[in-house]
Design a protein around this motif. Sequence first.
Motif, PDB file in Angstrom:
ATOM      1  N   SER A   1       1.058  -1.278   0.287  1.00 52.80           N
ATOM      2  CA  SER A   1       0.160  -0.051   0.413  1.00 52.80           C
ATOM      3  C   SER A   1       1.011   1.479   0.341  1.00 52.80           C
ATOM      4  CB  SER A   1      -0.328  -0.069   1.288  1.00 52.80           C
ATOM      5  OG  SER A   1       0.023   0.434   2.487  1.00 52.80           O
ATOM      6  N   LEU A   2       0.754   2.321  -0.317  1.00 55.30           N
ATOM      7  CA  LEU A   2       1.352   4.176  -0.513  1.00 55.30           C
ATOM      8  C   LEU A   2       1.160   4.049   1.460  1.00 55.30           C
ATOM      9  CD1 LEU A   2       2.662   6.314  -2.007  1.00 55.30           C
ATOM     10  CD2 LEU A   2       0.297   7.280  -1.979  1.00 55.30           C
ATOM     11  N   HIS A   3       0.712   4.104   1.980  1.00 60.15           N
ATOM     12  CA  HIS A   3       1.096   3.779   3.022  1.00 60.15           C
ATOM     13  C   HIS A   3       1.907   3.672   3.839  1.00 60.15           C
ATOM     14  CE1 HIS A   3      -0.573   4.562   7.494  1.00 60.15           C
ATOM     15  NE2 HIS A   3       0.383   3.836   7.938  1.00 60.15           N
ATOM     16  N   THR A   4       2.291   2.117   3.461  1.00 64.26           N
ATOM     17  CA  THR A   4       3.617   1.321   4.463  1.00 64.26           C
ATOM     18  C   THR A   4       4.610   1.257   3.780  1.00 64.26           C
ATOM     19  OG1 THR A   4       1.966  -0.302   5.521  1.00 64.26           O
ATOM     20  CG2 THR A   4       3.534  -1.125   5.019  1.00 64.26           C
ATOM     21  N   ARG A   5       3.877   1.621   2.241  1.00 65.30           N
ATOM     22  CA  ARG A   5       5.748   1.311   1.568  1.00 65.30           C
ATOM     23  C   ARG A   5       6.457   3.054   1.533  1.00 65.30           C
ATOM     24  NH1 ARG A   5       6.288  -2.698  -3.524  1.00 65.30           N
ATOM     25  NH2 ARG A   5       5.845  -4.262  -1.594  1.00 65.30           N
ATOM     26  N   GLN A   6       5.438   3.768   1.514  1.00 67.73           N
ATOM     27  CA  GLN A   6       6.369   5.384   2.091  1.00 67.73           C
ATOM     28  C   GLN A   6       6.377   5.075   3.768  1.00 67.73           C
ATOM     29  OE1 GLN A   6       3.146   8.591   1.839  1.00 67.73           O
ATOM     30  NE2 GLN A   6       3.841   8.760  -0.321  1.00 67.73           N
ATOM     31  N   ALA A   7       6.181   3.953   4.760  1.00 68.45           N
ATOM     32  CA  ALA A   7       6.975   4.150   5.980  1.00 68.45           C
ATOM     33  C   ALA A   7       7.850   3.603   5.809  1.00 68.45           C
ATOM     34  CB  ALA A   7       6.376   3.413   6.648  1.00 68.45           C
ATOM     35  N   MET A   8       7.948   2.833   4.639  1.00 69.43           N
ATOM     36  CA  MET A   8       9.103   1.654   5.010  1.00 69.43           C
ATOM     37  C   MET A   8      10.220   2.768   4.243  1.00 69.43           C
ATOM     38  SD  MET A   8       7.125  -1.770   3.126  1.00 69.43           S
ATOM     39  CE  MET A   8       9.273  -2.301   2.739  1.00 69.43           C
ATOM     40  N   GLY A   9       9.989   3.482   3.314  1.00 71.82           N
ATOM     41  CA  GLY A   9      11.133   4.086   2.455  1.00 71.82           C
ATOM     42  C   GLY A   9      11.896   5.549   3.552  1.00 71.82           C
ATOM     43  N   GLN A  10      10.729   5.880   4.545  1.00 76.99           N
ATOM     44  CA  GLN A  10      11.545   6.792   5.360  1.00 76.99           C
ATOM     45  C   GLN A  10      12.122   5.853   6.317  1.00 76.99           C
ATOM     46  OE1 GLN A  10      10.052  10.450   5.329  1.00 76.99           O
ATOM     47  NE2 GLN A  10      12.041  10.287   6.868  1.00 76.99           N
ATOM     48  N   LEU A  11      11.406   5.541   6.903  1.00 79.15           N
ATOM     49  CA  LEU A  11      12.485   3.997   8.449  1.00 79.15           C
ATOM     50  C   LEU A  11      14.310   3.622   7.184  1.00 79.15           C
ATOM     51  CD1 LEU A  11      12.792   2.803  10.390  1.00 79.15           C
ATOM     52  CD2 LEU A  11      11.729   0.676   9.911  1.00 79.15           C
ATOM     53  N   LEU A  12      14.256   3.427   6.005  1.00 77.43           N
ATOM     54  CA  LEU A  12      14.827   2.972   5.411  1.00 77.43           C
ATOM     55  C   LEU A  12      15.821   4.556   5.323  1.00 77.43           C
ATOM     56  CD1 LEU A  12      15.843   1.656   1.252  1.00 77.43           C
ATOM     57  CD2 LEU A  12      16.704   3.467   2.589  1.00 77.43           C
ATOM     58  N   LEU A  13      15.001   5.484   5.269  1.00 78.51           N
ATOM     59  CA  LEU A  13      15.781   6.935   5.019  1.00 78.51           C
ATOM     60  C   LEU A  13      16.213   7.360   6.798  1.00 78.51           C
ATOM     61  CD1 LEU A  13      16.475   9.235   3.994  1.00 78.51           C
ATOM     62  CD2 LEU A  13      14.800  10.195   3.813  1.00 78.51           C
ATOM     63  N   ASP A  14      15.777   7.280   7.433  1.00 77.40           N
ATOM     64  CA  ASP A  14      15.858   7.537   8.981  1.00 77.40           C
ATOM     65  C   ASP A  14      17.361   6.561   8.963  1.00 77.40           C
ATOM     66  OD1 ASP A  14      13.766   9.080   8.638  1.00 77.40           O
ATOM     67  OD2 ASP A  14      12.839   7.678  10.083  1.00 77.40           O
ATOM     68  N   ASN A  15      17.391   5.516   9.189  1.00 78.71           N
ATOM     69  CA  ASN A  15      18.823   5.247   9.342  1.00 78.71           C
ATOM     70  C   ASN A  15      19.362   5.161   8.131  1.00 78.71           C
ATOM     71  OD1 ASN A  15      18.461   2.007  10.574  1.00 78.71           O
ATOM     72  ND2 ASN A  15      16.620   2.034   9.381  1.00 78.71           N
ATOM     73  N   LEU A  16      19.977   5.610   7.089  1.00 77.76           N
ATOM     74  CA  LEU A  16      21.064   6.132   6.576  1.00 77.76           C
ATOM     75  C   LEU A  16      21.368   7.704   7.494  1.00 77.76           C
ATOM     76  CD1 LEU A  16      20.448   5.797   2.733  1.00 77.76           C
ATOM     77  CD2 LEU A  16      21.751   4.576   4.614  1.00 77.76           C
ATOM     78  N   GLU A  17      20.543   8.749   7.059  1.00 78.00           N
ATOM     79  CA  GLU A  17      20.410   9.581   8.387  1.00 78.00           C
ATOM     80  C   GLU A  17      20.751   9.587   9.786  1.00 78.00           C
ATOM     81  OE1 GLU A  17      17.085  12.736   6.026  1.00 78.00           O
ATOM     82  OE2 GLU A  17      16.864  12.721   8.248  1.00 78.00           O
ATOM     83  N   ALA A  18      20.078   8.852  10.404  1.00 81.32           N
ATOM     84  CA  ALA A  18      21.321   8.202  12.115  1.00 81.32           C
ATOM     85  C   ALA A  18      22.425   7.660  11.831  1.00 81.32           C
ATOM     86  CB  ALA A  18      20.332   7.172  12.941  1.00 81.32           C
ATOM     87  N   TRP A  19      22.544   6.881  10.912  1.00 84.16           N
ATOM     88  CA  TRP A  19      24.068   6.540  10.795  1.00 84.16           C
ATOM     89  C   TRP A  19      25.342   7.411  10.018  1.00 84.16           C
ATOM     90  CZ3 TRP A  19      26.903   2.200  12.292  1.00 84.16           C
ATOM     91  CH2 TRP A  19      28.399   2.333  11.358  1.00 84.16           C
ATOM     92  N   PHE A  20      25.291   8.233   9.540  1.00 85.13           N
ATOM     93  CA  PHE A  20      25.755   8.999   8.831  1.00 85.13           C
ATOM     94  C   PHE A  20      25.426  10.559   9.951  1.00 85.13           C
ATOM     95  CE2 PHE A  20      25.615   6.792   5.098  1.00 85.13           C
ATOM     96  CZ  PHE A  20      27.121   6.515   4.942  1.00 85.13           C
ATOM     97  N   ALA A  21      24.753  10.196  10.710  1.00 81.62           N
ATOM     98  CA  ALA A  21      25.175  11.720  11.625  1.00 81.62           C
ATOM     99  C   ALA A  21      25.739  10.807  13.032  1.00 81.62           C
ATOM    100  CB  ALA A  21      23.631  11.525  12.033  1.00 81.62           C
ATOM    101  N   GLY A  22      26.437  10.106  12.949  1.00 75.38           N
ATOM    102  CA  GLY A  22      26.799   9.758  14.423  1.00 75.38           C
ATOM    103  C   GLY A  22      26.411   9.367  15.324  1.00 75.38           C
ATOM    104  N   ARG A  23      24.858   8.664  15.034  1.00 77.34           N
ATOM    105  CA  ARG A  23      23.650   8.265  16.099  1.00 77.34           C
ATOM    106  C   ARG A  23      23.400   6.783  16.151  1.00 77.34           C
ATOM    107  NH1 ARG A  23      20.696  12.455  14.183  1.00 77.34           N
ATOM    108  NH2 ARG A  23      19.469  10.762  13.015  1.00 77.34           N
ATOM    109  N   GLY A  24      24.330   5.531  15.493  1.00 75.06           N
ATOM    110  CA  GLY A  24      24.521   4.439  14.973  1.00 75.06           C
ATOM    111  C   GLY A  24      23.096   3.901  14.385  1.00 75.06           C
ATOM    112  N   PRO A  25      22.861   2.835  13.928  1.00 75.44           N
ATOM    113  CA  PRO A  25      21.863   2.149  12.799  1.00 75.44           C
ATOM    114  C   PRO A  25      19.821   2.496  14.084  1.00 75.44           C
ATOM    115  CG  PRO A  25      23.105   0.488  13.263  1.00 75.44           C
ATOM    116  CD  PRO A  25      23.594   1.691  13.830  1.00 75.44           C
TER     117      PRO A  25
END
Length: 332
Positions: A291-315
């Motif tokens: 569903s659009l709702h869930t696929r966007q939530a998955m995409g957001q979590l992927l992005l949040d993981n990358l942002e957290a990692w490269f901000a030095g906060r870990g995955p």
Amino acid sequence: MSMQETGGAPVEILQTSPFALRSPEAFEATFKVHKLWEASDREALLREVGPRVRGIAAGGKVEIDAAFMDTFPALEVVANFGVGYDRVDVAAAAARGVVVTNTPDVLTDEVADLTLGLLLATVRRLPQADRFLREGRWLKGAFPLSASLRGRRVGILGLGRIGKAIAKRCAAFELEVVYHGRSRQEGVPYGYYPSLVEMARAVEVLIVIAPGGAGTDGLVGAEVLDALGPNGILINVARGTVVDERALIAALTEGRILAAGLDVFEKEPQVPSELIALDNVVLLPHVGSASLHTRQAMGQLLLDNLEAWFAGRGPLTPVPETPWTGQPAPVG
Ligand code: NAP
Ligand code: 8YV
């Protein structure tokens, strides 16, 4: 906020396939994103950007194996679009100190909803009934009586996050649930079978929702299907590899099981013509979370993981095979 390396250059990410994002602009404003599927010459792109890529946003059919990872000497993180990460060689990642993340929880309810829909569609033959009406056959007589969900016991292969959400829904349908996994779980109200064959013998519905990969390859084969028996229904929403597709086709064709509902296939999007020709199967194009709702939530979590990692906060959601040891990533 853009992720800057020392010297002002943005962190470079390889994206292997397109996936849903609430704001693709935000992703591309945060990172320098190289889109593998858009490259006219993939090898040339990898040669050019490989040395600078520090993260992979992984999805689709691209295998992230040891040889692929070797293209990226500066690789720190592989963020997988999906909770199942059987296309990522996590042992090779761990050996290189690369963290792998996935997208658990945000898709659990969606996949569980779809599973119950597929189960009902399979047992009550909903797509067949729809085709019957559209083909004008109702004008000549009633649709044949179907099998029933009533009185069936459900066996769940893989009582994890999604398996438990499926079990809750089954309880609402007043279906008794039992499960099989590698170990008994404390505090769950469902009966445990240490043997998959024994569980298949004891139920009339087998729902497969364990991870793909070497540990589960062909787990549901002829012996399990025969134990499920001629009144049995198989639902696979896990990975096509968990079920031996040739054994399944034989069991369906010979009436050794009643029907199957399949969202996943061994070599998807290729689906064997023998399955397509059968009337006792419901076939879906891997839409469990789609569903659009869930696929966007998955995409957001992927992005949040990358942002957290490269901000030095870990995955945020590392897979168990590459646990974060608390060593901060180099801050971009
Ligand atoms: P999870 O929470 O990790 O649960 C996995 C379950 O499988 C656990 O209960 C585990 O129990 C069991 N398991 C693992 N290896 C096993 C083995 N060799 N034999 C028997 N049981 C085994 O994962 P989840 O979030 O529920 O997701 C499960 C899978 O669903 C994903 O890996 C993915 O492949 C699939 N999926 C499909 C779709 C779709 O669109 N169709 C969408 C999302 C997910 P034990 O550790 O006790 O064995
Ligand atoms: C996605 C899935 O369809 O999360 C998973 O493991 O199978 C699905 O949610 C897939 O990962 C993305 O193509």
